[in-house]
Design a protein around this motif. Structure first.
Motif, PDB file in Angstrom:
ATOM      1  N   THR A   6       0.917   4.062  -2.942  1.00  0.00           N
ATOM      2  CA  THR A   6       0.679   5.484  -2.656  1.00  0.00           C
ATOM      3  C   THR A   6       1.837   6.338  -3.143  1.00  0.00           C
ATOM      4  OG1 THR A   6      -0.612   4.905  -0.693  1.00  0.00           O
ATOM      5  CG2 THR A   6       0.238   7.155  -0.817  1.00  0.00           C
ATOM      6  N   SER A  15       0.828  -1.212   0.000  1.00  0.00           N
ATOM      7  CA  SER A  15       0.000   0.000   0.000  1.00  0.00           C
ATOM      8  C   SER A  15       0.863   1.263   0.000  1.00  0.00           C
ATOM      9  CB  SER A  15      -0.932  -0.004   1.214  1.00  0.00           C
ATOM     10  OG  SER A  15      -0.187  -0.063   2.426  1.00  0.00           O
ATOM     11  N   SER A  16       1.985   1.221   0.746  1.00  0.00           N
ATOM     12  CA  SER A  16       2.865   2.398   0.798  1.00  0.00           C
ATOM     13  C   SER A  16       3.509   2.667  -0.564  1.00  0.00           C
ATOM     14  CB  SER A  16       3.946   2.198   1.859  1.00  0.00           C
ATOM     15  OG  SER A  16       3.394   2.146   3.146  1.00  0.00           O
TER      16      SER A  16
END
Length: 515
Positions: free
Chosen positions: A77, A73-74
């Motif tokens: 993003t 997810s990081s």
């Protein structure tokens, strides 16, 4: 015996200088340093994310947690926000907008002619201080000091029967050694401020730093740099240079080009246009109900539109007289020439844009991971345990910056790299970002003139070789070393005295941070 001792000392110094040059040459490009720093932040965030720390985040009052930047997810993003992270990087717009206006003034010939006129009318006994003054002011025009003031100073000294290298080194001391001393606001002020603000917001997201937060100190510092440079050049440097015979080829020695009547007339009208612009600005803010004031009528408040318009005002301050001069002097024939001048100024910023891309990604990851906050709090705790006086801490920072500057020459790159650590760390000790930035500027400027890694250092060697063929990097460093050491000591002492008296560092600035 004295000659033997001196020779041994020179040999040791040369070995040290050779080591600095070799080590510095092995460092990657600053842009790559930021890229590698990004990778290091990612790796550290993965390692530290599973650990618990007792340090309390002053922003939330809770224990600091490091966020893993290598999770799916990081990374998603990170990729999704990459363009926004780059275009939203505060220093990028600050520099580019300011340089558009400065580029017009520079490429029209307005700045060059103004510098020539000042130096041409200077009495010989005031030549050195005026050369250093002009060199300091030339910071407003990016590379003008290096490509115009330094070689021109050598020409004028030679024409007046003085040693040309004395002129070159005095101008070099003003342009590069006094890089952070100027009473004319320039792009470097909002540039450093934007990095300082980003670093301070690691601990205090709501904090706002004024673009001219060091203005009063840098203005006063210009007087210090002029006086120190004047004494060193005329009393110490130039007498020592007399043993260096001017043996350059006469054809290679540049001649002083007089300002033509057309250029003089254009300069007068351009200065008149600049004065009118400044007058209109003063008139527009005079009324307490001015739209450029803050809602409560203040001019110096960060919320005042005037303070938020510093960069556009720098743009206009140079654009208007640059256009007037260009058309009257004949360097601009039509609007396309004005646009071409802006384009040329952006050509010189291409490297900065590339560096800013990697810098923006690094700072974003550094902030998001929370590593910056962890380092700041842990570093502050360590310094607090040492119980060093604030003045000693600030002096240590100046020396650290001066040392790092020997290897990483770019002022913005260096501050972007160490600012996110030093600014919040010292904030934890009650030292304001304004004072930290002022200390950084001293260390950054003082050692500029003795590092071969400074991009324009080889160019100054070439200027000197026009007059003294045997001039090399070691020769120039040995000449500039007294300037660097004296500026470092005197400027640091000046900051401490300035601080003890309580004189304001700049607009909306302070010495302490209360959290």
């Amino acid at each position: 015996m004295q000659d033997t001792t001196a020779a041994a000392t020179d040999t040791k110094l040369q070995r040290v200088l050779d080591w600095i040059e070799r080590t510095g040459n092995k460092l990657p490009d600053p842009a790559m340093i930021f890229f590698f720093s990004l990778l290091i932040v990612w790796a550290l965030s993965w390692l530290l994310s599973s650990m618990s720390f007792g340090e309390i985040d002053p922003r939330t009052g809770e224990a600091i947690v490091v966020h893993n930047q290598l999770t799916g997810s990081s990374l998603a993003t990170f990729l999704a926000n990459m363009v926004k992270t780059f275009t939203g990087f505060a220093p990028l717009g600050v520099v580019l907008v300011a340089m558009l206006g400065v580029g017009v003034a520079e490429h029209s010939g307005f700045i060059n002619t103004g510098i020539k006129k000042i130096l041409d009318r200077t009495p010989q006994f005031l030549l050195t201080p005026i050369v250093i003054l002009v060199a300091i002011v030339s910071h407003t025009a990016s590379d003008a000091g290096y490509v115009l003031v330094i070689p021109l100073a050598g020409v004028i000294y030679y024409a007046m029967g003085r040693h040309p290298l004395a002129g070159i080194t005095a101008a070099f001391a003003g342009v590069s050694g006094g890089f952070s001393a100027n009473f004319v606001p320039s792009a470097i002020d909002p540039l450093l401020q934007s990095f300082t603000q980003s670093a301070a917001q690691i601990l205090d997201p709501a904090i706002q730093i004024n673009p001219l937060n060091n203005y009063f100190f840098t203005s006063a510092s210009s007087v210090l740099v002029i006086l120190v440079g004047w004494y060193l050049n005329d009393k110490i440097i130039e007498p020592r240079l007399q043993k260096m015979v001017v043996d350059g080829d006469p054809e290679d020695i540049p001649k002083f080009a007089e300002v033509t009547g057309k250029e003089q007339s254009a300069l007068r009208w351009a200065l008149f246009a600049m004065a009118v612009g400044i007058g209109l600005l003063v008139a527009s803010v005079w009324s307490e109900s001015s739209a450029l004031r803050s809602p409560n009528g203040e001019l110096a408040s960060y919320s005042a539109p005037l303070m938020q318009s510093i960069v556009p005002l720098i743009f206009l301050l140079f654009l208007i007289p640059g256009v007037v001069y260009g058309y009257l002097a004949g360097t601009f024939k039509n609007s396309r020439d004005v646009i071409n001048a802006m384009t040329k100024s952006m050509d010189g910023m291409s490297y900065y844009i590339v560096m800013a891309f990697f810098c923006a990604l690094f700072i974003s990851a550094f902030n998001t991971s929370n590593i910056g906050a962890l380092l700041a709090v842990k570093g502050a705790d360590t310094l607090r345990e040492l119980a060093l006086p604030a003045s000693v801490t600030v002096v240590g920072m100046i020396l650290l910056t001066g040392f790092v500057n020997l290897f990483v020459g770019s002022a913005s790159a260096k501050w972007a790299l160490i600012g996110p650590i030093l600014v919040p760390m010292l904030m934890q000790l009650g030292i304001s970002p304004d004072l930290t930035q002022a200390a950084y500027r001293i260390g950054d400027s003082s050692s500029n003139i003795i590092t071969p890694l400074m991009p324009y250092f080889p160019l100054v060697v070439v200027y000197a070789q026009r007059y003294v063929k045997g001039t090399g990097i070691g020769t120039l460093i040995s000449i500039m070393l007294p300037y660097a050491l004296t500026l470092l000591v005197c400027w640091t002492a000046f900051l401490l005295i300035y601080w003890s008296i309580g004189l304001p560092l700049g607009i909306q600035s302070s010495y302490t941070y209360g959290g």
